[in-house]
Scaffold this active site. Structure first.
Site, short mmCIF file in Angstrom:
data_model
loop_
_atom_site.label_atom_id
_atom_site.label_comp_id
_atom_site.label_asym_id
_atom_site.label_seq_id
_atom_site.Cartn_x
_atom_site.Cartn_y
_atom_site.Cartn_z
N ASP A 80 18.91 20.55 -22.06
CA ASP A 80 18.49 21.76 -21.36
C ASP A 80 17.35 22.35 -22.17
OD1 ASP A 80 18.14 24.32 -20.32
OD2 ASP A 80 20.28 24.64 -19.96
N SER A 86 -0.12 22.48 -14.56
CA SER A 86 -0.28 22.40 -13.11
C SER A 86 -1.66 22.90 -12.72
CB SER A 86 0.79 23.25 -12.42
OG SER A 86 0.55 23.36 -11.03
N TYR A 144 5.41 31.16 -11.57
CA TYR A 144 5.08 29.74 -11.79
C TYR A 144 3.66 29.61 -12.32
CZ TYR A 144 4.41 24.78 -10.88
OH TYR A 144 4.13 23.43 -11.02
N LYS A 178 2.57 28.23 -16.10
CA LYS A 178 1.76 27.03 -16.27
C LYS A 178 0.43 27.33 -16.95
CE LYS A 178 4.54 23.91 -14.61
NZ LYS A 178 5.06 22.82 -15.47
#
Length: 273
Positions: free
Chosen positions: A61, A146, A159, A163
């Site tokens: 994890d 990304s 998100y 990134k």
């Protein structure tokens, strides 16, 4: 056959499917021993088993520092060196359904959830990889960022933020390792629309799938999704000794999306001249 990663040992996070699984598969083909890590034990074990005796599954994890400590200890105990880390594990924040992730309505707990996996996980991976690679003598850290880390994404603020932070931390790690005199490189890969399981709910399996696929990549100059194997090929280069002079760099793999305005393919007829 000239295997590019012979005698190297790698940890790949989020390797139970998609890009992570593709990287694990290619690395094993190139002679690397790979620790396939994930929190999806069933899929992760299946991937590792499919790769034969040069791979094993390790539950990790990425949000948990104790897991990273345990993984680093296990790798060094088993092999005496750790040469490659691919920080691939990540979430969008939409895994459990529709959630508001715009800058006005996102809940702080949802923001934190995304950053814990996408950013804290990368920070911890880099931390323990640097320590192990210092002992090993050299190494390559590859952070999967990304396209969303390079542009604003109003509906996925957490998100995009996470990134973007991965992109910046990659450069910080690269500079730190250079300052320390370590032969440890750190680079980031920035995929855009890559055909992984995350897209399947949107694409469906009915007769309209092809039309939906075309619509989703209509602004991509190459007019198609990228494939996980194409990202894996780039990761292989960065993991190999052929990239020994590449560090602190970012690599877009987006079909030309960020090159400028979307290009429309045209047919040029031969004029006979």
């Amino acid at each position: 056959m000239d295997h590019k990663l012979t005698s190297k040992v790698a940890i790949i996070t989020g390797a139970a499917q998609g890009i992570g699984a593709a990287i694990a598969r290619l690395f094993v083909q190139e002679g690397c021993f790979v620790y396939v890590t994930d929190i999806n034990d069933e899929l992760g074990k299946a991937v590792a088993n499919s790769l034969g005796d040069r791979a094993c599954y390790l539950r990790l994890d990425v949000r948990c520092e104790e897991d990273w400590q345990r993984a680093a200890t296990q790798v060094m105990k088993d092999h005496g060196s750790w040469n490659v880390l691919v920080n691939n594990a990540g979430i969008t924040g939409f895994e459990r359904g529709a959630v508001r992730h715009d800058p006005e309505h996102a809940r702080l707990e949802d923001w934190h959830d995304v950053h814990r996996t996408n950013l804290d996980g990368v920070f911890l991976g880099c931390k323990y990889a640097i320590r192990a690679m210092r002992h090993s003598g050299a190494g390559s850290i590859i952070n999967i960022s990304s396209r969303s880390g390079l542009v604003g994404i109003p509906g996925a603020a957490a998100y995009a933020s996470s990134k973007a932070a991965v992109r910046n931390h990659t450069k910080t790690v690269a500079l730190y390792c250079a300052e320390q005199g370590l032969k440890v490189r750190c680079n980031s890969i920035h995929p855009a629309a890559i055909l992984t399981p995350i897209w399947e709910p949107m694409l469906g399996t009915d007769a309209g799938r092809d039309a939906r696929m075309a619509d989703l990549v209509r602004d991509t100059p190459l007019r198609r999704f990228g494939m996980p194997e194409e990202v894996a090929a780039l990761a292989l280069l960065l993991a190999s000794d052929e990239a020994a002079y590449i560090t602190g760099s970012e690599f877009n793999i987006d079909g030309g999306l960020l090159a400028g305005s979307a290009a429309t393919p045209t047919v040029v007829e031969d004029s006979g001249t």
